[in-house]
Design an enzyme around this catalytic site. Structure first.
Site, PDB file in Angstrom:
ATOM      1  N   GLY A 181       6.394   5.714  10.759  1.00 52.35           N
ATOM      2  CA  GLY A 181       6.281   5.020   9.362  1.00 52.35           C
ATOM      3  C   GLY A 181       6.236   3.421   9.795  1.00 52.35           C
ATOM      4  N   GLY A 219       3.857  -5.390  14.387  1.00 56.59           N
ATOM      5  CA  GLY A 219       3.560  -6.956  14.109  1.00 56.59           C
ATOM      6  C   GLY A 219       4.399  -7.364  12.651  1.00 56.59           C
ATOM      7  N   ASP A 220       4.403  -6.478  11.796  1.00 55.31           N
ATOM      8  CA  ASP A 220       5.111  -6.746  10.444  1.00 55.31           C
ATOM      9  C   ASP A 220       6.444  -6.962  10.630  1.00 55.31           C
ATOM     10  OD1 ASP A 220       2.970  -6.545   9.144  1.00 55.31           O
ATOM     11  OD2 ASP A 220       2.949  -4.361   8.579  1.00 55.31           O
ATOM     12  N   ASN A 279       5.721  -4.418   4.336  1.00 57.03           N
ATOM     13  CA  ASN A 279       6.714  -4.043   5.469  1.00 57.03           C
ATOM     14  C   ASN A 279       7.274  -5.482   5.825  1.00 57.03           C
ATOM     15  OD1 ASN A 279       5.355  -1.850   5.573  1.00 57.03           O
ATOM     16  ND2 ASN A 279       3.545  -2.248   6.901  1.00 57.03           N
ATOM     17  N   GLY A 328       4.779  -8.020  24.862  1.00 60.19           N
ATOM     18  CA  GLY A 328       5.646  -8.904  24.424  1.00 60.19           C
ATOM     19  C   GLY A 328       5.053 -10.112  23.661  1.00 60.19           C
ATOM     20  N   THR A 385       1.411 -12.326  19.672  1.00 62.39           N
ATOM     21  CA  THR A 385       1.997 -10.833  19.813  1.00 62.39           C
ATOM     22  C   THR A 385       1.143 -10.265  20.563  1.00 62.39           C
ATOM     23  OG1 THR A 385       1.486  -9.733  17.561  1.00 62.39           O
ATOM     24  CG2 THR A 385       3.573 -11.117  17.729  1.00 62.39           C
ATOM     25  N   GLY A 390       2.461  -7.287   3.520  1.00 63.19           N
ATOM     26  CA  GLY A 390       3.405  -8.033   2.895  1.00 63.19           C
ATOM     27  C   GLY A 390       4.595  -7.164   2.427  1.00 63.19           C
ATOM     28  N   ASN A 404       0.823  -1.325   0.144  1.00 62.82           N
ATOM     29  CA  ASN A 404      -0.056  -0.038   0.010  1.00 62.82           C
ATOM     30  C   ASN A 404       0.907   1.326  -0.069  1.00 62.82           C
ATOM     31  OD1 ASN A 404      -2.317  -1.537   0.308  1.00 62.82           O
ATOM     32  ND2 ASN A 404      -2.148  -1.592   2.441  1.00 62.82           N
TER      33      ASN A 404
HETATM   34  P1  ADP Z   1       0.605  -5.832  15.552  1.00 58.24           P
HETATM   35  O1  ADP Z   1       1.429  -4.386  14.986  1.00 58.24           O
HETATM   36  O2  ADP Z   1       0.264  -6.802  14.871  1.00 58.24           O
HETATM   37  O3  ADP Z   1      -0.710  -4.857  16.460  1.00 58.24           O
HETATM   38  P2  ADP Z   1       1.631  -5.930  18.218  1.00 58.24           P
HETATM   39  O4  ADP Z   1       1.097  -4.645  18.469  1.00 58.24           O
HETATM   40  O5  ADP Z   1       1.363  -7.194  19.085  1.00 58.24           O
HETATM   41  O6  ADP Z   1       1.404  -6.208  16.640  1.00 58.24           O
HETATM   42  O7  ADP Z   1       3.249  -5.886  18.218  1.00 58.24           O
HETATM   43  C1  ADP Z   1       4.150  -6.781  17.594  1.00 58.24           C
HETATM   44  C2  ADP Z   1       5.328  -6.923  18.633  1.00 58.24           C
HETATM   45  O8  ADP Z   1       5.935  -5.771  18.577  1.00 58.24           O
HETATM   46  C3  ADP Z   1       5.210  -7.064  20.030  1.00 58.24           C
HETATM   47  O9  ADP Z   1       4.870  -8.527  20.250  1.00 58.24           O
HETATM   48  C4  ADP Z   1       6.441  -6.685  20.509  1.00 58.24           C
HETATM   49  O10 ADP Z   1       7.532  -7.560  20.310  1.00 58.24           O
HETATM   50  C5  ADP Z   1       6.582  -5.466  19.821  1.00 58.24           C
HETATM   51  N1  ADP Z   1       6.141  -4.277  20.319  1.00 58.24           N
HETATM   52  C6  ADP Z   1       5.123  -3.706  20.164  1.00 58.24           C
HETATM   53  N2  ADP Z   1       4.727  -2.404  20.786  1.00 58.24           N
HETATM   54  C7  ADP Z   1       5.964  -2.350  21.741  1.00 58.24           C
HETATM   55  C8  ADP Z   1       6.418  -1.462  22.812  1.00 58.24           C
HETATM   56  N3  ADP Z   1       5.717  -0.384  22.961  1.00 58.24           N
HETATM   57  N4  ADP Z   1       7.765  -1.894  23.194  1.00 58.24           N
HETATM   58  C9  ADP Z   1       8.323  -2.877  22.894  1.00 58.24           C
HETATM   59  N5  ADP Z   1       8.082  -3.840  21.742  1.00 58.24           N
HETATM   60  C10 ADP Z   1       6.995  -3.574  21.273  1.00 58.24           C
END
Ligand code: ADP
Length: 316
Positions: free
Chosen positions: A304, A266-267, A42, A232, A227, A40, A11
């Site tokens: 970003g 998450g990506d 990312n 964590g 995740t 994808g 995107n």
């Molecule tokens: P998504 O982007 O799919 O919502 P998450 O928010 O669960 O995914 O974040 C994915 C991973 O990124 C987490 O499991 C962690 O490893 C890391 N992460 C996300 N937010 C933080 C944060 N504030 N501090 C440290 N690590 C983070």
């Protein structure tokens, strides 16, 4: 031969940074920027920056967005294999507030025209990968074609079951060796496939044994990594398939980070996990999880999605 093949979306992201996320009917001012995104793309950039030879299979419009995808992928050494679409290249509209929280609208465009036939034509590339990684921002029949081609060739598959509102069949889920939902997506999958109603916000607080049991019901025989954002991750393996770990389930706490924007965290995790698995398949699984956790934390420190992926390899 690529060690990681990512199949999924690209995107052009349009981002507005605002003090607060706008309520329905509100008009507010924000600081605008634009850049590449799509789960994808990312994840492909994350895998490449984590040191893996990476190919990205996608569908792009014949427009400046498509050109942007090819140029930016090339700049990171990612090989692009794109189906040419009559639809516009995918777009995303993203609001980010002062706490790094976001609200996103996706215009799928070309992403939704990625065809199973095009995937079938990439059989050799998929079969030559160490890891095939896919998400749910593309037509589900094309993701099914991807996973079954990889599986048939004995390639390890990771399915990032995102976004939460994409309805993957149980058959598709079970074509993954490793399933990586976030807590919202995990709750949605439980509701659909295990008959267990739960809010995403309640997932992290469940005790390990309960979470492990739910993961086992969702993906018997495979590994689930949930995740949990700033908390964590939670990992659950099948007892007979611990992937070099000593425990069937465990948590890994998030790394400390100076978080400014969690878009694409998450990506980052998924791309880094795939890259680590591809580069050191003999290492214990938790070493890959810890690396991905570290990589994802670093990604939240920049603005970003693809742009904020760190250059951090498993050996570093
Ligand atoms: P998504 O982007 O799919 O919502 P998450 O928010 O669960 O995914 O974040 C994915 C991973 O990124 C987490 O499991 C962690 O490893 C890391 N992460 C996300 N937010 C933080 C944060 N504030 N501090 C440290 N690590 C983070």
């Amino acid at each position: 031969m690529s060690s990681v093949v990512v199949v999924g979306s690209f995107n052009v992201d349009h981002v507005w940074r605002c003090d607060v996320l706008p309520a329905a009917g509100a008009t507010i001012a924000g600081r605008y920027s634009s850049g590449p995104g799509g789960k994808g793309f990312n994840q492909a950039i994350a895998a490449a920056r984590a040191g893996a030879a990476t190919t990205f299979i996608c569908s792009l419009g014949q427009d400046p967005g498509g050109t942007m995808a090819r140029e930016l992928a090339a700049a990171d050494g990612v090989t692009v294999v794109a189906e040419s679409s009559a639809e516009p290249t995918g777009t995303g509209g993203i609001y980010v507030d002062n706490h790094g929280r976001n609200t996103i609208v996706i215009g799928p465009g070309a992403n939704f025209t990625l065809s199973p036939d095009f995937i079938a034509a990439q059989q050799e590339t998929l079969a030559g990968a160490k890891i095939v990684l896919a998400q749910l921002e593309s037509p589900l029949e094309s993701i099914e074609a991807t996973m079954s081609a990889a599986r048939a060739a004995g390639v390890t598959t990771i399915l990032n079951a995102a976004p939460a509102n994409a309805v993957a069949s149980i058959a598709l889920l079970r074509q993954s060796d490793i399933l990586t939902p976030n807590e919202t997506e995990f709750a949605a999958l439980l509701g659909r496939h295990v008959g267990q109603r739960m809010e995403g916000d309640d997932v992290a607080a469940l005790d390990g044994n309960t979470l492990h049991g739910l993961c086992r019901q969702l993906l018997p025989g495979g590994t689930v990594i949930i995740t949990l954002g700033a908390v964590g991750v939670f990992v659950s393996h099948e007892d007979e398939q611990l992937r070099g770990d000593t425990q069937p389930y465990y948590r890994v706490g998030a790394e400390a980070a100076q978080t400014v924007d969690t878009t694409g965290a998450g990506d980052a995790f998924n791309g880094a996990l795939a890259a680590s698995l591809a580069q050191a398949p003999q290492a214990a699984f938790n070493t890959h999880v810890r690396f991905a956790n570290r990589f994802a934390a670093r990604s939240t420190e920049g603005e970003g999605a693809a742009a904020s992926m760190p250059r951090l390899t498993p050996e570093a």
